[in-house]
Scaffold this active site. Structure first.
Site, PDB file in Angstrom:
ATOM      1  N   LYS A 272      46.701  34.554  48.516  1.00 30.35           N
ATOM      2  CA  LYS A 272      46.296  35.706  49.326  1.00 30.35           C
ATOM      3  C   LYS A 272      46.061  35.241  50.754  1.00 30.35           C
ATOM      4  O   LYS A 272      45.288  34.317  50.985  1.00 30.35           O
ATOM      5  CB  LYS A 272      45.024  36.354  48.747  1.00 30.35           C
ATOM      6  CG  LYS A 272      44.431  37.449  49.647  1.00 30.35           C
ATOM      7  CD  LYS A 272      43.170  38.078  49.060  1.00 30.35           C
ATOM      8  CE  LYS A 272      42.519  39.039  50.048  1.00 30.35           C
ATOM      9  NZ  LYS A 272      41.251  39.617  49.559  1.00 30.35           N
ATOM     10  N   LYS A 284      33.883  47.314  56.172  1.00 30.54           N
ATOM     11  CA  LYS A 284      32.773  46.452  55.753  1.00 30.54           C
ATOM     12  C   LYS A 284      31.628  46.612  56.745  1.00 30.54           C
ATOM     13  O   LYS A 284      31.852  47.018  57.888  1.00 30.54           O
ATOM     14  CB  LYS A 284      33.234  44.988  55.760  1.00 30.54           C
ATOM     15  CG  LYS A 284      34.256  44.651  54.697  1.00 30.54           C
ATOM     16  CD  LYS A 284      34.640  43.181  54.775  1.00 30.54           C
ATOM     17  CE  LYS A 284      35.649  42.824  53.698  1.00 30.54           C
ATOM     18  NZ  LYS A 284      35.126  42.900  52.326  1.00 30.54           N
ATOM     19  N   ASP A 295      39.726  35.088  54.685  1.00 28.79           N
ATOM     20  CA  ASP A 295      40.393  35.798  53.603  1.00 28.79           C
ATOM     21  C   ASP A 295      41.849  35.337  53.413  1.00 28.79           C
ATOM     22  O   ASP A 295      42.579  35.896  52.601  1.00 28.79           O
ATOM     23  CB  ASP A 295      40.327  37.313  53.867  1.00 28.79           C
ATOM     24  CG  ASP A 295      40.199  38.128  52.596  1.00 28.79           C
ATOM     25  OD1 ASP A 295      39.840  37.553  51.550  1.00 28.79           O
ATOM     26  OD2 ASP A 295      40.476  39.349  52.641  1.00 28.79           O
ATOM     27  N   ARG A 358      44.334  42.839  45.960  1.00 29.18           N
ATOM     28  CA  ARG A 358      45.115  43.114  44.748  1.00 29.18           C
ATOM     29  C   ARG A 358      46.377  43.900  45.077  1.00 29.18           C
ATOM     30  O   ARG A 358      47.368  43.835  44.354  1.00 29.18           O
ATOM     31  CB  ARG A 358      44.235  43.848  43.729  1.00 29.18           C
ATOM     32  CG  ARG A 358      43.710  45.163  44.209  1.00 29.18           C
ATOM     33  CD  ARG A 358      42.545  45.668  43.380  1.00 29.18           C
ATOM     34  NE  ARG A 358      41.290  44.978  43.699  1.00 29.18           N
ATOM     35  CZ  ARG A 358      40.135  45.223  43.092  1.00 29.18           C
ATOM     36  NH1 ARG A 358      40.066  46.111  42.115  1.00 29.18           N
ATOM     37  NH2 ARG A 358      39.050  44.573  43.434  1.00 29.18           N
TER      38      ARG A 358
HETATM   39  N1  BES Z   1      38.117  39.643  50.688  1.00 26.36           N
HETATM   40  C1  BES Z   1      37.242  40.507  49.977  1.00 26.36           C
HETATM   41  C2  BES Z   1      36.425  39.760  48.931  1.00 26.36           C
HETATM   42  C3  BES Z   1      35.240  38.999  49.441  1.00 26.36           C
HETATM   43  C4  BES Z   1      34.103  39.639  49.861  1.00 26.36           C
HETATM   44  C5  BES Z   1      35.252  37.621  49.407  1.00 26.36           C
HETATM   45  C6  BES Z   1      33.024  38.919  50.289  1.00 26.36           C
HETATM   46  C7  BES Z   1      34.168  36.898  49.810  1.00 26.36           C
HETATM   47  C8  BES Z   1      33.038  37.539  50.252  1.00 26.36           C
HETATM   48  C9  BES Z   1      38.041  41.573  49.252  1.00 26.36           C
HETATM   49  O1  BES Z   1      39.167  42.026  49.916  1.00 26.36           O
HETATM   50  C10 BES Z   1      37.145  42.748  49.080  1.00 26.36           C
HETATM   51  O2  BES Z   1      36.739  43.318  50.063  1.00 26.36           O
HETATM   52  N2  BES Z   1      36.834  43.083  47.828  1.00 26.36           N
HETATM   53  C11 BES Z   1      35.963  44.173  47.553  1.00 26.36           C
HETATM   54  C12 BES Z   1      36.501  44.893  46.353  1.00 26.36           C
HETATM   55  C13 BES Z   1      35.761  46.171  46.049  1.00 26.36           C
HETATM   56  C14 BES Z   1      36.003  47.191  47.135  1.00 26.36           C
HETATM   57  C15 BES Z   1      36.222  46.695  44.724  1.00 26.36           C
HETATM   58  C16 BES Z   1      34.582  43.594  47.269  1.00 26.36           C
HETATM   59  O3  BES Z   1      34.473  42.570  46.590  1.00 26.36           O
HETATM   60  O4  BES Z   1      33.608  44.169  47.752  1.00 26.36           O
HETATM   61 ZN    ZN Z   2      40.055  40.737  51.231  1.00 27.41          ZN
HETATM   62 MN    MN Z   3      38.724  43.582  51.261  1.00 24.72          MN
END
Ligand code: BES
Ligand code: ZN
Ligand code: MN
Length: 500
Positions: A272, A284, A295, A358
């Site tokens: 990724k 966010k 990321d 994903r």
């Molecule tokens: N890159 C983030 C995951 C992440 C968040 C990694 C914080 C490390 C620290 C990913 O793209 C993401 O935002 N995932 C969301 C998914 C949710 C919306 C179902 C998450 O984990 O909040």
């Molecule tokens: Zn992400």
């Molecule tokens: Mn994300």
């Protein structure tokens, strides 16, 4: 990079080196320390008697002008309880030794810490670990500082003492492997640490081209128009709001030749590579949003592993695919409510634009099928939920095949680049049900790391493993924020184990 050697010579021949040796608790000495004690008429024993050092794990004591010894400097390292001296203790001790030595002007070290027998590990392991830890300890990223971190370290040569080397070739292989893997780790860290205005999708693609100078490597670049033609609509949707076009570099390494030029049964690694993840319309919050420059650490790890494979010319066929893009906000961004038709034909209802990893990965997983892979492993900073579940020490493993899972866990234990398996089960798939499309892109609050894995599983038709490195890819402290280079050592070991 520091020079590494091995020797089974006695310390006399290293009079210009600082000698680093171990002391256990209750005054048990390493064999070499015992020798030094004898030469110096019990100098070490008398220090221990006066409790100048108790031998507690990672305690250090520098000695100068030890009687009857040519070496000007000796560093004693506490190694803890003799009976509990294991691989983890060994690692801690090496860390402590380098930390102590890097703060004073030492040019050469003779390391006597590898002579003690460790249960369940050979000289190859000790050499690998030592070199990789030294590399870890000396890593700095100061590209953007005008005043560079003034590291006093002038260390340039480390010799490891290995008594009665009867497997010299094997030990030299360990040095070679370790140096290349250590460089790979640094490459992954550097790429991860670069800021997102510098490390753009195009920058990553340019870096990828650098690998084309190696034997057996060829690079394909899938660009915007190619993706459009193919119908990689989930991949494209994620990037819709960015000024930078998405790009998918493919690094093909054919180390195992057959009659044709077609890579047979490759191991595919997919990373990724979001150079920045703002969350998109489902934005966010501001706290630590800067860390979403990391990321792309999955892609950085894959890039580094491809470098390692090429540098070591492993007799394997490996394809690295970097799923690179940027998740931004603009009037062009994709929206919650949108329905996307993926490359596989499956439709997805978007409920949260922050679950973008994903989406970019599902099209990449579908794309990977064309190579008829023997194994596919994706590596992704995929979910905050994985950090909640496993913290910063273990990456999450999800896998649809027992042998692959076992092999990855074994490599993780060898390298201490730990992973922990989470279950995939069809019950979780219910959480991804959509009222108007084949599935949604989020599965609700519970089991977030697993439902992300289940989402990906819908797109694979081959032996597959998913590594969620959201908690392990970088360290997040206010004053010490850095990419870790994980899981480069784990993946490299997994590949090396295929050669046995
Ligand atoms: N890159 C983030 C995951 C992440 C968040 C990694 C914080 C490390 C620290 C990913 O793209 C993401 O935002 N995932 C969301 C998914 C949710 C919306 C179902 C998450 O984990 O909040
Ligand atoms: Zn992400
Ligand atoms: Mn994300």
């Amino acid at each position: 990079m520091i020079k590494f050697n091995i020797t089974d010579d006695y310390i006399d021949s290293f009079s210009d080196s600082c000698v680093v040796t171990g002391v256990f608790e209750k005054s048990y000495l390493f064999p070499s320390t015992k020798k030094i004690d004898n030469i110096s008429n019990g100098y070490i024993s008398s220090l221990l008697y006066r409790e100048a050092l108790q031998g507690k794990i990672t305690q250090t004591l520098f000695l100068y002008d030890v009687p009857n010894l040519y070496n000007k400097q000796i560093l004693l390292i506490g190694c803890g309880e003799k009976n509990s001296f294991d691989q983890n203790q060994y690692k801690k001790v090496i860390h402590a030794a380098v930390t102590a030595c890097k703060n004073i002007p030492i040019v050469k070290i003779l390391l006597l810490l590898s002579e003690f027998n460790l249960p369940g590990c050979d000289n190859y392991w000790k050499i690998r670990q030592t070199i990789e830890i030294v590399n870890e300890e000396l890593y700095v990223f100061n590209k953007f500082k005008n005043k560079k971190n003034q590291s006093k370290s002038i260390l340039n040569e480390i010799t490891l003492y290995i008594p009665n080397i009867n497997e010299l070739k094997y030990c030299q292989q360990a040095i070679k492997d370790a140096i290349v893997i250590a460089r790979g780790v640094n490459i992954a860290k550097d790429l991860g640490n670069l800021p997102p205005n510098f490390c753009t999708p195009n920058y990553i693609a340019e870096q990828t081209q650098e690998l084309s100078k190696y034997n057996n490597i060829s690079i394909d670049i899938i660009d915007f128009s190619e993706m459009k033609k193919l119908g990689m609509n989930a991949y494209l949707a994620v990037n819709q709001g960015s000024n930078y076009p998405p790009i998918m570099p493919i690094i093909k390494y054919q180390g195992h030749k057959n009659e044709s030029d077609i890579i047979s049964d490759p191991i595919i690694l997919i990373g990724k590579g979001l150079t920045f993840d703002s969350g998109g319309i489902s934005i966010k919050d501001a706290h630590k949003m800067d860390e979403m420059k990391y990321d792309m650490c999955g892609a950085a790890a894959v890039y580094a592993v491809m470098y390692i494979a090429a540098e070591l010319q492993l007799p394997l066929n490996i394809i690295g695919i970097l799923a690179v893009g940027e998740n931004m906000i603009s009037s062009n961004s994709f929206r919650p409510g949108d329905i996307l038709t993926t490359l596989s034909g499956k439709t997805i209802e978007i409920l949260n634009t922050d679950a973008e990893g994903r989406l970019i990965l599902c099209d990449t997983l579908t794309y990977a099928k064309r190579y008829k892979p023997s194994i596919v492993i994706d590596i992704a900073t995929l979910t905050g939920a994985c950090v909640v579940a496993l913290g910063n020490h273990f990456s999450g493993l999800m896998c649809n095949e027992e042998k692959l899972s076992k092999d990855l866990i074994f490599a993780s234990q060898q390298t201490k680049d730990y992973i922990w398996r989470l279950p995939l089960h069809e019950e979780f798939q219910n959480q991804l049900k959509s009222t108007c499309a084949d599935m949604t892109n989020v599965g609700g609050r519970s089991a977030g790391a697993i439902t992300a894995g289940c989402f990906l599983q819908k797109f694979v038709k081959y032996p597959w493993a998913h590594l969620d490195i959201a908690g392990t890819a970088w360290i997040s402290h206010d004053l010490n924020k850095s990419s870790t280079g994980r899981p480069v050592t784990l993946l490299s070991q997994f590949l090396l184990n295929k050669l046995k």
